[in-house]
Scaffold this motif. Structure first.
Motif, short mmCIF file in Angstrom:
data_model
loop_
_atom_site.label_atom_id
_atom_site.label_comp_id
_atom_site.label_asym_id
_atom_site.label_seq_id
_atom_site.Cartn_x
_atom_site.Cartn_y
_atom_site.Cartn_z
N GLY A 176 -3.35 6.05 1.59
CA GLY A 176 -2.42 6.59 2.41
C GLY A 176 -1.84 5.72 3.49
N CYS A 177 -0.57 6.09 4.02
CA CYS A 177 0.14 5.23 4.66
C CYS A 177 0.73 6.02 5.88
CB CYS A 177 1.30 4.26 4.33
SG CYS A 177 2.00 3.21 4.99
N CYS A 235 4.71 5.66 -3.65
CA CYS A 235 3.14 5.86 -3.51
C CYS A 235 2.57 7.15 -2.88
CB CYS A 235 2.45 4.80 -2.51
SG CYS A 235 2.51 3.06 -3.10
N ARG A 236 3.57 7.73 -2.53
CA ARG A 236 3.13 9.24 -1.98
C ARG A 236 3.12 10.21 -3.20
NH1 ARG A 236 7.32 10.10 2.92
NH2 ARG A 236 7.09 12.05 2.30
N PRO A 291 0.41 14.33 3.37
CA PRO A 291 1.00 13.66 4.47
C PRO A 291 0.26 13.85 5.82
CG PRO A 291 2.46 14.71 3.09
CD PRO A 291 1.05 15.03 2.36
N GLY A 292 0.39 12.62 6.64
CA GLY A 292 -0.56 12.68 7.69
C GLY A 292 -2.01 12.21 7.94
N THR A 296 -0.63 -2.87 -1.74
CA THR A 296 0.41 -2.48 -2.60
C THR A 296 1.00 -1.15 -2.51
OG1 THR A 296 -1.02 -2.52 -4.40
CG2 THR A 296 0.38 -4.70 -4.09
N ALA A 297 -0.20 -0.25 -2.23
CA ALA A 297 0.05 1.15 -1.99
C ALA A 297 0.17 1.62 -0.57
CB ALA A 297 -1.02 2.03 -3.06
N SER A 298 0.15 0.82 0.38
CA SER A 298 0.26 1.27 1.65
C SER A 298 0.86 -0.01 2.41
CB SER A 298 -1.04 1.63 2.21
OG SER A 298 -2.00 0.58 2.18
N ASP A 299 0.52 -0.20 3.85
CA ASP A 299 1.02 -1.28 4.73
C ASP A 299 -0.22 -1.74 5.27
OD1 ASP A 299 2.26 -2.93 6.79
OD2 ASP A 299 4.10 -2.04 5.96
N PRO A 300 -0.24 -3.22 5.23
CA PRO A 300 -1.38 -3.91 5.83
C PRO A 300 -1.39 -3.78 7.16
CG PRO A 300 -0.12 -5.52 4.95
CD PRO A 300 0.63 -4.05 4.58
N PHE A 301 -0.19 -3.59 7.85
CA PHE A 301 -0.11 -3.51 9.39
C PHE A 301 0.21 -2.43 9.95
CE2 PHE A 301 0.63 -7.84 7.47
CZ PHE A 301 -0.39 -8.33 8.17
#
Length: 194
Positions: free
Chosen positions: A15-16, A25-26, A34-35, A65-70
């Protein structure tokens, strides 16, 4: 992903929190609602053990690649930091794409391994309205421009990812001229468009 043949991917979350309206990715069946966001349990210990078992280490690993590292959560940032550190210490190139704010401790880590880090900052528009509608959980465009500046100053290879182009929204000539002019003023010479 065909363009990443031979490069392993490591996601620190499922998730992101960025909630980008266009995120592919969603739509994954295993994507959380979501959330909702999960950090993988004992990721750094598991990664360290897996690397120790490998006969030959990968040349590169792409973070998240399926979320954000930050994503802006201390637990996510801590796990991301340790994973990046483990990879870089072993001579493995770390690549990432982010629309988040990169904390100073990551810039310092990356500066110790400048030849092993390939960074891309996602930036589609400098417009605040666009940001609120399409990328509500991401860092503001001004903060992403700050990421570019700080990474470049640290000697990191960095470029911009202008993706996905949204017809009639992010491809208007006046908006592209403003964005690309701003990037050129920041010294950015590499831009991927998709």
């Amino acid at each position: 992903i065909p363009c990443m043949q031979g490069i392993l991917a490591l996601n620190v979350t499922r998730g992101c929190s960025h909630a980008c309206a266009y995120c592919y990715c969603r739509a994954y069946p295993e994507a959380p609602p979501p959330g909702q966001l999960s950090v993988y349990e004992n990721l750094s210990e598991r990664l360290e053990a897996e690397l120790a078992r490998m006969r030959r280490l990968p040349r590169a690993v792409s973070l998240c690649t399926a979320s954000d590292p930050f994503q802006p959560f201390p637990e996510v940032l801590s796990v991301t930091y340790r994973a990046a550190e483990l990879l870089l210490e072993r001579g493995i190139t770390v690549t990432f794409l982010t629309k988040g704010w990169i904390p100073d401790e990551f810039i310092a880590l990356f500066a110790r391994y400048p030849g092993q880090v390939r960074a891309r900052i996602g930036l589609l528009s400098l417009d605040a309205r666009y940001h609120r509608l399409f990328e509500p959980g991401t860092a503001l465009p001004k903060a992403r421009l700050g990421n570019l500046r700080r990474l470049r100053e640290a000697g990191i290879a960095v470029g911009v990812r202008h993706d996905p182009v949204i017809p009639g929204v992010t491809d208007r000539p006046e908006d592209l001229e403003r964005l690309f002019g701003t990037l050129a003023a920041e010294g950015i010479t590499h831009l991927d468009v998709g």
